[in-house]
Design an enzyme around this catalytic site. Sequence first.
Site, PDB file in Angstrom:
ATOM      1  N   ASP A  44       0.836  -1.201   0.000  1.00  0.00           N
ATOM      2  CA  ASP A  44       0.000   0.000   0.000  1.00  0.00           C
ATOM      3  C   ASP A  44       0.871   1.251   0.000  1.00  0.00           C
ATOM      4  O   ASP A  44       2.006   1.231   0.469  1.00  0.00           O
ATOM      5  CB  ASP A  44      -0.868   0.054   1.269  1.00  0.00           C
ATOM      6  CG  ASP A  44      -1.787  -1.141   1.379  1.00  0.00           C
ATOM      7  OD1 ASP A  44      -2.132  -1.718   0.337  1.00  0.00           O
ATOM      8  OD2 ASP A  44      -2.134  -1.480   2.527  1.00  0.00           O
ATOM      9  N   TYR A  45       0.288   2.336  -0.451  1.00  0.00           N
ATOM     10  CA  TYR A  45       0.947   3.651  -0.437  1.00  0.00           C
ATOM     11  C   TYR A  45       1.470   3.967   0.973  1.00  0.00           C
ATOM     12  O   TYR A  45       2.561   4.488   1.140  1.00  0.00           O
ATOM     13  CB  TYR A  45      -0.118   4.673  -0.859  1.00  0.00           C
ATOM     14  CG  TYR A  45       0.367   6.048  -1.170  1.00  0.00           C
ATOM     15  CD1 TYR A  45       1.193   6.272  -2.271  1.00  0.00           C
ATOM     16  CD2 TYR A  45      -0.026   7.143  -0.393  1.00  0.00           C
ATOM     17  CE1 TYR A  45       1.623   7.553  -2.575  1.00  0.00           C
ATOM     18  CE2 TYR A  45       0.394   8.422  -0.690  1.00  0.00           C
ATOM     19  CZ  TYR A  45       1.222   8.620  -1.789  1.00  0.00           C
ATOM     20  OH  TYR A  45       1.652   9.887  -2.103  1.00  0.00           O
TER      21      TYR A  45
END
Length: 244
Positions: free
Chosen positions: A110-111
């Site tokens: 994920d970011y």
Amino acid sequence: MTEDKMRLQKYLALCGVASRRAAEKLIVDGRIAVNGVVVTELGTKVSSGDKVTFDGKPVSGGESKIYIALNKPTGVLSSASDDRGRRTVVDLVSGDFPDGVRLYPVGRLDYDTEGLIFLTNDGDFTYKVTHPKHSINKTYEAVINGRLTEDEIVSLCRGVDIGDFVTSPAVADIIREEKDKSVVQITIHEGKNRQVRKMFEAVGHRVLKLKRISVGNVKLGNLKSGKWRELSEREIKILKGTAK
Ligand code: URA
């Protein structure tokens, strides 16, 4: 390559011409030219735009297989490009490779997740590492709010319903407990979207920070945030399933 200069033997090795040691010999033997001029000095550096030839034939970065482990910082996308212009894992490393080299992330984080991610130009490696049938373990260190009860640990380990999927057995260990948060190490072998965050949500906790610390036999170790290293031959073979 960006403005940064790279030693010629490293450039040749990354282009798959020869190992670094063998590339040094090619240079000393006068078989390498930069911009039409034979160079025999081992200290020679090259940069973007330089034309390198080996026995008169152009050298480019496209042919060699490259496998690297990156410590992805938070706030960086684990994709090859982004139409909204956000920084990607490929942006973090591309300046260190010859222009012809195109690397792609293996799987995703994920970011807002940091930690270990591989990049390669070997599609077969990506397939092997990401295909569910190979069940490669991935270990994460999660900082969560509150403390886990015995029952919650048992649920995480047995498998929890994360909406569209019931997770397979996992291993979860409490590393540290503080007043209002805990550090938990969790190992899973699936890779559903936001799986670890959803697993903790399923037992009533929020992930405040998430870091991947190992994939299969490869550990993040003390690789600094934003830095990368090459995978060893052995690490690659084990990940590909051709060595134990
Ligand atoms: N699980 C998550 O929730 N996020 C990641 O980035 C990886 C695994």
